[in-house]
Design an enzyme around this catalytic site. Structure first.
Site, PDB file in Angstrom:
ATOM      1  CG  MET A  18     155.866 -69.601  53.301  1.00  0.00           C
ATOM      2  SD  MET A  18     155.139 -68.392  55.148  1.00  0.00           S
ATOM      3  CE  MET A  18     153.965 -69.548  55.967  1.00  0.00           C
TER       4      MET A  18
ATOM      5  CG  ASP B 166     148.981 -61.605  50.284  1.00  0.00           C
ATOM      6  OD1 ASP B 166     149.087 -60.286  51.102  1.00  0.00           O
ATOM      7  OD2 ASP B 166     148.425 -62.394  50.827  1.00  0.00           O
TER       8      ASP B 166
ATOM      9  CE  LYS C  81     152.686 -59.282  56.474  1.00  0.00           C
ATOM     10  NZ  LYS C  81     151.703 -59.946  56.468  1.00  0.00           N
TER      11      LYS C  81
HETATM   12  N1  SAH Z   1     147.170 -68.608  51.831  1.00  0.00           N
HETATM   13  C1  SAH Z   1     148.546 -69.240  51.247  1.00  0.00           C
HETATM   14  C2  SAH Z   1     149.825 -69.029  51.814  1.00  0.00           C
HETATM   15  C3  SAH Z   1     150.586 -68.184  51.928  1.00  0.00           C
HETATM   16  S1  SAH Z   1     151.960 -68.704  52.403  1.00  0.00           S
HETATM   17  C4  SAH Z   1     147.431 -70.380  50.216  1.00  0.00           C
HETATM   18  O1  SAH Z   1     147.179 -70.657  50.507  1.00  0.00           O
HETATM   19  O2  SAH Z   1     148.306 -70.657  49.422  1.00  0.00           O
HETATM   20  C5  SAH Z   1     153.155 -68.925  50.955  1.00  0.00           C
HETATM   21  C6  SAH Z   1     153.222 -70.033  50.780  1.00  0.00           C
HETATM   22  O3  SAH Z   1     152.596 -70.534  49.794  1.00  0.00           O
HETATM   23  C7  SAH Z   1     154.517 -70.106  49.217  1.00  0.00           C
HETATM   24  O4  SAH Z   1     155.964 -69.599  50.038  1.00  0.00           O
HETATM   25  C8  SAH Z   1     154.646 -71.021  48.651  1.00  0.00           C
HETATM   26  O5  SAH Z   1     155.713 -72.266  49.872  1.00  0.00           O
HETATM   27  C9  SAH Z   1     153.465 -71.387  48.609  1.00  0.00           C
HETATM   28  N2  SAH Z   1     152.719 -71.077  47.564  1.00  0.00           N
HETATM   29  C10 SAH Z   1     152.005 -70.152  47.416  1.00  0.00           C
HETATM   30  N3  SAH Z   1     151.649 -70.199  46.023  1.00  0.00           N
HETATM   31  C11 SAH Z   1     152.279 -71.414  45.205  1.00  0.00           C
HETATM   32  C12 SAH Z   1     152.061 -72.022  44.086  1.00  0.00           C
HETATM   33  N4  SAH Z   1     151.739 -71.497  43.201  1.00  0.00           N
HETATM   34  N5  SAH Z   1     152.749 -72.631  44.178  1.00  0.00           N
HETATM   35  C13 SAH Z   1     154.086 -73.535  44.725  1.00  0.00           C
HETATM   36  N6  SAH Z   1     153.818 -73.286  46.134  1.00  0.00           N
HETATM   37  C14 SAH Z   1     153.172 -72.178  46.738  1.00  0.00           C
END
Ligand code: SAH
Length: 257
Positions: A169, A35, A56
């Protein structure tokens, strides 16, 4: 050859927040589909693997999910260890069900390796637990984002019925989120924390209220961001360094036996 496909959670960003199992699987990988949010040092754990970006990010051209599914299936006929490396935990907002369905349809063996999801990394950055005795007994992981052509999910009802909510998101939809939740009866004074780049440098967090949410969003906040809502965020947000220092000063020395 029929290989095995691992859906691995890379964690929230910091390369040392992957699980030991995840790191071991990466070390054995022949090919890794990764990813956009995966840290280069995490990817480097897959020393001998071919690396294929299928990232993405919103606003950018994304790899079609069907293309990813097809790639995983095909790779399992050519390689013995195939890894699908996803940000955070693979089972939260990662479209894992579509990949699992494709693998099952073709009778391909797979395993899932969990990861630290963004909401938990954000909670750690703030040093604010998502559950707190007497204040929060429920946590909802949600998003206001729905895919093109999909019906609007009834996310607002779930978020207003929970004690603490983590909205993934959702930074770009802040104004709409604020209006929708207030229309669902959530008080305008509900505390909100926005955490960008949790577990990474520079991590930035802002504390505000539901009514001021969209004006509080700082356009300079770099990296992915998560919105956290609920009474637990009413307390003053201190930086992690301050909290740790205070905890160390307050506690008696610990003796390890
Ligand atoms: N599977 C991932 C989420 C994927 S969707 C999980 O479990 O975390 C992607 C979203 O995750 C981003 O738009 C944001 O809202 C959040 N995200 C991912 N990494 C992040 C980080 N380091 N800090 C804050 N939000 C994060």
């Amino acid at each position: 050859m029929t290989g095995i496909v691992y859906l691995v959670g890379a964690g929230p960003g910091a390369p040392d927040l992957i699980t030991i199992r995840g790191a071991e699987v990466l070390a054995r990988a022949d090919i890794v589909f990764f990813d956009a949010l995966v840290h280069p040092q995490t990817l480097a754990l897959a020393g001998r693997a071919r690396k294929v970006s299928v990232g993405k990010r919103c606003g950018e051209i994304s790899t079609d999910q069907r293309f990813i599914n097809r790639n995983l299936v095909e790779a399992s006929t050519q390689y013995s260890v195939v890894v699908r490396l996803k940000g955070g935990d693979p089972m939260l907002f990662g479209r894992a069900q579509e990949e699992i369905a494709a693998l099952e349809q073709h009778g391909i063996r797979y395993e899932i390796v969990p990861g630290v999801t963004a909401a938990l990394a954000a909670s750690a950055e703030l040093a604010i637990p998502l559950t707190q005795r007497g204040l929060s007994r429920s946590v909802t992981f949600s998003t206001a984002r729905v895919g093109v052509g999909q019906a609007a999910a009834d996310w607002a009802r779930a978020v207003s019925a929970t004690d603490t909510a983590a909205l993934y998101m959702s930074r770009g939809d802040a104004a709409e989120i604020s209006a929708t939740l207030q229309a669902h009866g959530m008080p305008s004074s509900t505390p909100v924390a926005i955490v960008a780049n949790a577990s990474l440098q520079p991590c930035k967090h802002i504390r505000t209220t539901l009514v001021d949410l969209s004006s509080a969003i700082d356009c300079d906040m770099k990296g992915p961001a998560i919105l956290l809502l609920g009474e637990v965020f009413r307390e003053r947000v201190v930086s992690k360094g301050d909290t740790l220092r205070k905890t160390l000063e307050d506690s008696p020395p610990v003796r390890l036996v």
